[in-house]
Design a protein around this motif. Sequence first.
Motif, PDB file in Angstrom:
ATOM      1  N   ILE A 210       0.863  -1.178   0.000  1.00 48.22           N
ATOM      2  CA  ILE A 210       0.000   0.000   0.000  1.00 48.22           C
ATOM      3  C   ILE A 210       0.898   1.226   0.000  1.00 48.22           C
ATOM      4  N   HIS A 211       0.324   2.378  -0.355  1.00 48.06           N
ATOM      5  CA  HIS A 211       1.127   3.600  -0.446  1.00 48.06           C
ATOM      6  C   HIS A 211       0.749   4.642   0.596  1.00 48.06           C
ATOM      7  N   GLN A 212      -0.457   4.548   1.153  1.00 43.22           N
ATOM      8  CA  GLN A 212      -0.930   5.519   2.131  1.00 43.22           C
ATOM      9  C   GLN A 212      -1.504   4.794   3.340  1.00 43.22           C
ATOM     10  N   ALA A 213      -1.361   5.410   4.509  1.00 47.11           N
ATOM     11  CA  ALA A 213      -1.869   4.789   5.729  1.00 47.11           C
ATOM     12  C   ALA A 213      -3.374   4.571   5.675  1.00 47.11           C
ATOM     13  N   ASN A 214      -4.098   5.448   4.976  1.00 47.47           N
ATOM     14  CA  ASN A 214      -5.563   5.287   4.945  1.00 47.47           C
ATOM     15  C   ASN A 214      -6.023   4.087   4.134  1.00 47.47           C
ATOM     16  N   GLU A 215      -5.089   3.387   3.486  1.00 46.88           N
ATOM     17  CA  GLU A 215      -5.420   2.135   2.797  1.00 46.88           C
ATOM     18  C   GLU A 215      -5.400   0.935   3.752  1.00 46.88           C
ATOM     19  N   LEU A 216      -4.893   1.130   4.958  1.00 45.02           N
ATOM     20  CA  LEU A 216      -4.728   0.020   5.892  1.00 45.02           C
ATOM     21  C   LEU A 216      -6.040  -0.656   6.303  1.00 45.02           C
ATOM     22  N   PRO A 217      -7.072   0.083   6.707  1.00 45.73           N
ATOM     23  CA  PRO A 217      -8.283  -0.597   7.169  1.00 45.73           C
ATOM     24  C   PRO A 217      -8.869  -1.565   6.141  1.00 45.73           C
ATOM     25  N   ALA A 218      -8.904  -1.152   4.890  1.00 49.95           N
ATOM     26  CA  ALA A 218      -9.457  -2.039   3.860  1.00 49.95           C
ATOM     27  C   ALA A 218      -8.576  -3.264   3.662  1.00 49.95           C
ATOM     28  N   ALA A 219      -7.257  -3.067   3.663  1.00 49.60           N
ATOM     29  CA  ALA A 219      -6.342  -4.198   3.485  1.00 49.60           C
ATOM     30  C   ALA A 219      -6.468  -5.192   4.633  1.00 49.60           C
ATOM     31  N   ILE A 220      -6.591  -4.685   5.853  1.00 49.71           N
ATOM     32  CA  ILE A 220      -6.716  -5.570   7.016  1.00 49.71           C
ATOM     33  C   ILE A 220      -8.071  -6.260   7.022  1.00 49.71           C
ATOM     34  N   ALA A 221      -9.111  -5.560   6.599  1.00 48.00           N
ATOM     35  CA  ALA A 221     -10.436  -6.178   6.521  1.00 48.00           C
ATOM     36  C   ALA A 221     -10.438  -7.347   5.542  1.00 48.00           C
ATOM     37  N   ARG A 222      -9.726  -7.199   4.423  1.00 46.88           N
ATOM     38  CA  ARG A 222      -9.643  -8.301   3.460  1.00 46.88           C
ATOM     39  C   ARG A 222      -8.890  -9.489   4.056  1.00 46.88           C
ATOM     40  N   LEU A 223      -7.807  -9.200   4.775  1.00 42.28           N
ATOM     41  CA  LEU A 223      -7.070 -10.277   5.433  1.00 42.28           C
ATOM     42  C   LEU A 223      -7.946 -10.984   6.460  1.00 42.28           C
ATOM     43  N   LEU A 224      -8.700 -10.218   7.227  1.00 40.58           N
ATOM     44  CA  LEU A 224      -9.575 -10.795   8.240  1.00 40.58           C
ATOM     45  C   LEU A 224     -10.604 -11.718   7.601  1.00 40.58           C
ATOM     46  N   THR A 225     -11.185 -11.289   6.496  1.00 39.72           N
ATOM     47  CA  THR A 225     -12.162 -12.115   5.788  1.00 39.72           C
ATOM     48  C   THR A 225     -11.527 -13.430   5.336  1.00 39.72           C
ATOM     49  N   ASP A 226     -10.305 -13.345   4.809  1.00 39.35           N
ATOM     50  CA  ASP A 226      -9.599 -14.548   4.358  1.00 39.35           C
ATOM     51  C   ASP A 226      -9.308 -15.486   5.524  1.00 39.35           C
ATOM     52  N   VAL A 227      -8.854 -14.923   6.655  1.00 42.79           N
ATOM     53  CA  VAL A 227      -8.520 -15.741   7.812  1.00 42.79           C
ATOM     54  C   VAL A 227      -9.756 -16.449   8.349  1.00 42.79           C
ATOM     55  N   ILE A 228     -10.866 -15.729   8.437  1.00 43.70           N
ATOM     56  CA  ILE A 228     -12.110 -16.331   8.927  1.00 43.70           C
ATOM     57  C   ILE A 228     -12.599 -17.412   7.972  1.00 43.70           C
ATOM     58  N   ALA A 229     -12.514 -17.140   6.675  1.00 42.87           N
ATOM     59  CA  ALA A 229     -12.948 -18.125   5.679  1.00 42.87           C
ATOM     60  C   ALA A 229     -12.134 -19.407   5.782  1.00 42.87           C
ATOM     61  N   LYS A 230     -10.811 -19.261   5.940  1.00 45.66           N
ATOM     62  CA  LYS A 230      -9.956 -20.441   6.045  1.00 45.66           C
ATOM     63  C   LYS A 230     -10.250 -21.225   7.310  1.00 45.66           C
ATOM     64  N   SER A 231     -10.556 -20.517   8.400  1.00 43.92           N
ATOM     65  CA  SER A 231     -10.826 -21.195   9.664  1.00 43.92           C
ATOM     66  C   SER A 231     -12.125 -21.988   9.609  1.00 43.92           C
ATOM     67  N   ARG A 232     -13.029 -21.611   8.707  1.00 42.05           N
ATOM     68  CA  ARG A 232     -14.310 -22.281   8.587  1.00 42.05           C
ATOM     69  C   ARG A 232     -14.338 -23.325   7.480  1.00 42.05           C
ATOM     70  N   SER A 233     -13.230 -23.423   6.721  1.00 42.63           N
ATOM     71  CA  SER A 233     -13.198 -24.381   5.615  1.00 42.63           C
ATOM     72  C   SER A 233     -13.107 -25.795   6.167  1.00 42.63           C
ATOM     73  N   PRO A 234     -13.652 -26.792   5.427  1.00 46.92           N
ATOM     74  CA  PRO A 234     -13.637 -28.183   5.910  1.00 46.92           C
ATOM     75  C   PRO A 234     -12.223 -28.673   6.251  1.00 46.92           C
ATOM     76  N   SER A 235     -11.212 -28.228   5.497  1.00 48.01           N
ATOM     77  CA  SER A 235      -9.848 -28.697   5.753  1.00 48.01           C
ATOM     78  C   SER A 235      -9.299 -28.207   7.077  1.00 48.01           C
ATOM     79  N   ALA A 236      -9.903 -27.108   7.611  1.00 48.02           N
ATOM     80  CA  ALA A 236      -9.420 -26.553   8.888  1.00 48.02           C
ATOM     81  C   ALA A 236     -10.098 -27.184  10.079  1.00 48.02           C
ATOM     82  N   LEU A 237     -11.105 -28.017   9.814  1.00 47.84           N
ATOM     83  CA  LEU A 237     -11.864 -28.624  10.908  1.00 47.84           C
ATOM     84  C   LEU A 237     -11.259 -29.971  11.322  1.00 47.84           C
TER      85      LEU A 237
END
Length: 237
Positions: A210-237
């Motif tokens: 990213i180039h500006q600090a104000n891009e951080l919330p969106a980038a972290i929100a995308r990471l959070l979505t990915d982490v939650i999705a992976k934790s709920r996937s059948p392979s993670a159970l």
Amino acid sequence: MSPANGPHPALCLLFDCDGTLVDSEILLAEVMGAILPEFSLPFSAQQYMEEFRGVRFHTIVQTLESRFQALGEGEFAKLEAGMRARMEARMRAELVAIPSMPATLDQLSHYPKAVVSNGPERKIRCALESTELGHHFDDKLFSAYTLNVWKPDPELYRKAAAAMGYAPEACVVIDDAAVGVEAGLAAGMHVIHLNHFPNEEVTPEGAIGIHQANELPAAIARLLTDVIAKSRSPSAL
């Protein structure tokens, strides 16, 4: 509960300090460019910005000694003390936060977070006090000088994660310097590279640029979505 407004136990944010939270790099460059030549070690502010951003001070001095000449007995201690004193004075008089970082930290208030820096704890505290950012971190400060390990060694970030109670894969490193990005990736963490010089620096593979600090919330929100999705996937159970 939406990622924008709710608590976020899935991720812990580990922020670098200089150049990431606070705009201190140019001040440090100028201080080093002034004091190192006083000890017969040729150096310029531009050289710091181009070659040594984020690097441990002792390592910089050792590199210069190998190129030019060794310091005399006791000179390193005098050099470091002088550099620290000048830098603290400059920080207290001139230091500002990275543009949009205060508002960005407000938006990220529900995430657990810490500062992980190659600088001494006194310098970290001075930076946070001077820019009024300290309340965002609840005194969760991890200094390489205290833990005796410096980036790019990934152990600095690993020790901070363990102290915060998070596994490496649940941590997000936010760092502007190559040594910090390298450390975060080697630690097995998510890494967001706050790239202030996109025309000169390339974000390494595996990190998010990213180039500006104000891009951080969106980038972290995308990471959070990915982490939650992976934790709920059948392979993670």
